[in-house]
Structures are given as structure tokens and as C-alpha cells.
Scaffold this active site. Sequence first.
Site, PDB file in Angstrom:
ATOM      1  N   GLY A   1       0.788  -1.219   0.000  1.00 13.53           N
ATOM      2  CA  GLY A   1       0.000   0.000   0.000  1.00 13.53           C
ATOM      3  C   GLY A   1       0.829   1.282   0.000  1.00 13.53           C
TER       4      GLY A   1
ATOM      5  N   SER B   1       3.817  -1.353  -5.462  1.00 16.48           N
ATOM      6  CA  SER B   1       3.310  -2.502  -6.213  1.00 16.48           C
ATOM      7  C   SER B   1       3.598  -3.860  -5.579  1.00 16.48           C
ATOM      8  CB  SER B   1       3.873  -2.475  -7.630  1.00 16.48           C
ATOM      9  OG  SER B   1       2.822  -2.278  -8.491  1.00 16.48           O
TER      10      SER B   1
ATOM     11  N   SER C   1       1.301  -5.762  -4.831  1.00 16.08           N
ATOM     12  CA  SER C   1       0.314  -6.658  -5.435  1.00 16.08           C
ATOM     13  C   SER C   1       0.855  -7.269  -6.728  1.00 16.08           C
ATOM     14  CB  SER C   1      -1.011  -5.928  -5.685  1.00 16.08           C
ATOM     15  OG  SER C   1      -0.843  -4.845  -6.561  1.00 16.08           O
TER      16      SER C   1
ATOM     17  N   ASP D   1       2.770  -1.931 -13.661  1.00 20.36           N
ATOM     18  CA  ASP D   1       3.287  -2.602 -12.463  1.00 20.36           C
ATOM     19  C   ASP D   1       3.733  -4.029 -12.756  1.00 20.36           C
ATOM     20  OD1 ASP D   1       2.418  -0.278 -11.415  1.00 20.36           O
ATOM     21  OD2 ASP D   1       0.746  -1.137 -10.277  1.00 20.36           O
TER      22      ASP D   1
ATOM     23  N   TYR E   1      -8.870   9.211  -8.698  1.00 19.03           N
ATOM     24  CA  TYR E   1      -8.269   8.481  -9.819  1.00 19.03           C
ATOM     25  C   TYR E   1      -9.290   8.344 -10.949  1.00 19.03           C
ATOM     26  CZ  TYR E   1      -6.140   4.649 -12.466  1.00 19.03           C
ATOM     27  OH  TYR E   1      -5.613   3.873 -13.461  1.00 19.03           O
TER      28      TYR E   1
HETATM   29  P1  ADP Z   1       0.430  -1.873  -3.601  1.00 20.73           P
HETATM   30  O1  ADP Z   1       0.387  -2.819  -4.747  1.00 20.73           O
HETATM   31  O2  ADP Z   1       0.647  -0.464  -4.018  1.00 20.73           O
HETATM   32  O3  ADP Z   1       1.388  -2.275  -2.528  1.00 20.73           O
HETATM   33  P2  ADP Z   1      -2.274  -2.735  -3.366  1.00 20.73           P
HETATM   34  O4  ADP Z   1      -3.407  -2.275  -2.564  1.00 20.73           O
HETATM   35  O5  ADP Z   1      -2.408  -2.784  -4.832  1.00 20.73           O
HETATM   36  O6  ADP Z   1      -1.010  -1.876  -2.929  1.00 20.73           O
HETATM   37  O7  ADP Z   1      -1.885  -4.220  -2.911  1.00 20.73           O
HETATM   38  C1  ADP Z   1      -1.703  -4.504  -1.556  1.00 20.73           C
HETATM   39  C2  ADP Z   1      -2.385  -5.814  -1.251  1.00 20.73           C
HETATM   40  O8  ADP Z   1      -1.615  -6.905  -1.829  1.00 20.73           O
HETATM   41  C3  ADP Z   1      -2.433  -6.138   0.225  1.00 20.73           C
HETATM   42  O9  ADP Z   1      -3.552  -5.538   0.821  1.00 20.73           O
HETATM   43  C4  ADP Z   1      -2.536  -7.650   0.205  1.00 20.73           C
HETATM   44  O10 ADP Z   1      -3.855  -8.066  -0.079  1.00 20.73           O
HETATM   45  C5  ADP Z   1      -1.674  -8.029  -0.983  1.00 20.73           C
HETATM   46  N1  ADP Z   1      -0.309  -8.322  -0.535  1.00 20.73           N
HETATM   47  C6  ADP Z   1       0.812  -7.639  -0.774  1.00 20.73           C
HETATM   48  N2  ADP Z   1       1.896  -8.227  -0.198  1.00 20.73           N
HETATM   49  C7  ADP Z   1       1.429  -9.318   0.437  1.00 20.73           C
HETATM   50  C8  ADP Z   1       2.023 -10.355   1.225  1.00 20.73           C
HETATM   51  N3  ADP Z   1       3.328 -10.350   1.503  1.00 20.73           N
HETATM   52  N4  ADP Z   1       1.216 -11.333   1.698  1.00 20.73           N
HETATM   53  C9  ADP Z   1      -0.107 -11.347   1.432  1.00 20.73           C
HETATM   54  N5  ADP Z   1      -0.714 -10.404   0.718  1.00 20.73           N
HETATM   55  C10 ADP Z   1       0.016  -9.389   0.221  1.00 20.73           C
HETATM   56 MG    MG Z   2      -1.004  -2.677  -6.343  1.00 16.54          MG
END
Ligand code: ADP
Ligand code: MG
Length: 393
Positions: free
Chosen positions: A129, A133, A135, A179, A231
Amino acid sequence: MSDRTPSTDTAHVTEAFVALYGARPDGVWAAPGRVNLIGEYTDFNGGFVLPLALPHTALAAVSRRDDGVLRLHSADIDGGVVQLAVDDLAPLTNTSWAAYPAGVVWALREAGHPVTGADIHLTSTVPTGAGLSSSAALEVVTALALNDLYELGLTAPQLAVLAQRAENAFVGVPCGIMDQTAAACCTEGHALHLDTRDLTQRQVPFDLAAHGLQLLVVDTRVKHALGDGAYAERRTGCEAGARALGVTALRDVAYDALPDALETLAASADEAVVRYVRHVVTDNQRVEQVIALLDASDPRAVGPLLTEGHTSLRDDLRVSCAELDLVVESANAAGALGARMTGGGFGGSAVVLTESAMADTVTKSVLAAFAAAGHTAPRVFPAIPSRGAHRVS
Ligand code: ADP
Ligand code: MG
């Protein structure tokens, strides 16, 4: 990983996999987070972006299964193993973290690839978050592991497209292609010039250390609620601008044609649309200018373009916030070469280009400025241009 420090130690992932699933994994794969150097809000306008992969990665220990069962576990989330049947995977039905890797299995199967199950254990040092990236790292590491284990023969850009489809259609997040492409395709010492219209890409030399420079990421640790609706509103505004100008996407407005375009819009469109168009067309131009400087081995000259980009995001697109502006102001006041917010804005992260010798001074000044303003201390770390997704063992 709680401290989110990049680590190349993969033994813990294998051990955790064995403890969970009772056998050694078939292999371990890695995929990085990314930060975008320049080219913001250009992706849904068919424009250019210039991300680089971070040393922070998602690691996945994975074994193939042929009985239709998908088991998912993250070391970073409480809640144990999530077990799903691959035949039952359906878009928008899973709201947990497991939707990201499950979505990749779904997207592969939708595309006709015979993925019949897997045991997956994940852990990641990509901050979540923070606009870095995490995700996409999760999706791409899953996609690459399955590509190898099922011998699908897909290329890195193809895996990126499938991972994006997982996030768009299965998770339900309308992200662009940057991403996943960065996580899949970046290489060490380079930034990735990606044309988001035709998906052509080129590795641009970005070995800052060789020039005595550093790129810092400053994660403000804030996320303002305003972001989501804003956005969509920027996206709609850009589409309206393109329609008013009679082009498919704002990418088609040449920088030299911008004054005429703005004059046309001033007569017919919202004041906000005029600003959005100016941002997109100038930022697309800035990507090309930055690339020309990097190709010419002149990375110091990139600094002012980053700051110009920030001003455009702050004043024309209006997606910055007090914390991001403070990073840029305090870093530049302390002698940085330039800085800008990166990602969607309203919080998240900024990038700062600085002489390596000045990195400590710049970091301390940013931290002091945040303390003086009463903001939570940001997390600052160097963005070392790292390799994209790969098999580790
Ligand atoms: P960003 O991609 O910018 O970090 P997003 O909201 O797109 O933010 O993605 C974050 C989400 O990805 C988290 O809320 C979770 O659901 C998932 N995520 C990311 N890293 C992990 C992890 N190490 N384990 C489980 N889920 C994860
Ligand atoms: Mg993301």
C-alpha cells in the site's frame, strides 16, 4: 517480513514451505516491487512510463499439484492456509490477499493453460500500500512459478499481461500494465521504458551508483481516502479531453501541438480537463527527455525534470498532498537534484535524486521536516535498480 528489509536469503521460505505442506517445494521464485521514475497518469492515456525494479521482492516457494487443489499461504498475513478448488475460481468472489495469486491461476486457465493446482507459500519485503506494487510482485511471482512448473513457455511480457488481467478482472482493481510489466521485465542497472499503447519496451541505462548518484524512495506511510474517487475522475477527465481533441488517447497529442490543443479546450472543456491534458502531454514529454539524458550518460540533469513533474502533478493534476509536497520541498532545499511524488498520489511514496554523498543529509532533512510538521516519520531507502522476476532455486 515485518521489517521489509530486502533479503536474498531463501532458506526460510523453503523451511516454512516444508513445515506447512510436509515436503520440499519444486522451486523458489522471486518478483520485485517497483517505483516509477517518471510518467505518471500517462498509462491510461496510451503514454510512456519509466519504472525500475526495487531490491524488495516477493518470494514464492511452489510445488505443482495435479488434483485441482490450490493451497495458498502468506508468511506476512495471519489466517493460515487458504484452500481453493481451481475449477471453482470465479472473478470478484475472493476479497482477501489470496485473490492475487488465485487470480493468476484463474487468468492462466482462462487463457487456456492447463494449470491443475499448486501449493504456494509466499513472503514479501515489498511494503504494501505504499505505491510500490506489492500486489504486482505477488501476481508476477505466482505467474512465473506456474509458467516454469507447467512448462507453459510464456514470455515475461505475456506473464505481465496475464497478471494484470488477474488484478483487473479477478481482484477487481483497474490498474494499468506498468506494475506487472516492471515486476516481470526490469533488469538490473536499468529503468524500463514502456510504451503502454503497443507494449514495446526498452531497457534504459540507469546505473546511478556508477555516476555517484542515488535515487531514494520516501514512503510517507500515509494514504488519504480521497485517492480512489480522484483516480476515476482524472481518468474520465482525460478521456473527455481526448474526445474534445478528436484523438483516441492523449498520447496522440504531440508536445508541439499542446498550445493549440489547450486553446481548443479552453473554449470547449472544463477548466479541470485543460489542466489534466497539460499534465499528461507534458509528463509524456518529460519521460522522453529523461530517457534522452540517461542515454547520453547525463543522469544529474534528470533532477529538475523530476521536480517539474511533481509541480505538474501538484498543480495541474492535483493528486499530491501535504506530505508528498513536503518530501519534495525539504529534499530539494537540502540539496537534492530533484524529487517527485510517484504512483497515484494522495500519499504513498516519492522519489528523490541526490548525489550519493548528500544522501544522508537529504534523508535527515526530510525526516526533520516531517517531525517539525507533526507527520509520522517516513521510511526512506535507496531504490537500487534491480532485476525483474526470476527463479531462485
Ligand atoms: P500496492 O500494490 O501499491 O502495494 P495494493 O493495494 O495494490 O497496494 O496491494 C496490496 C495488497 O496486496 C495487500 O492488501 C494484500 O492483499 C496483498 N499483498 C501484498 N503483499 C502481500 C504479502 N506479503 N502477503 C499477502 N498479501 C500481500
Ligand atoms: Mg497494487
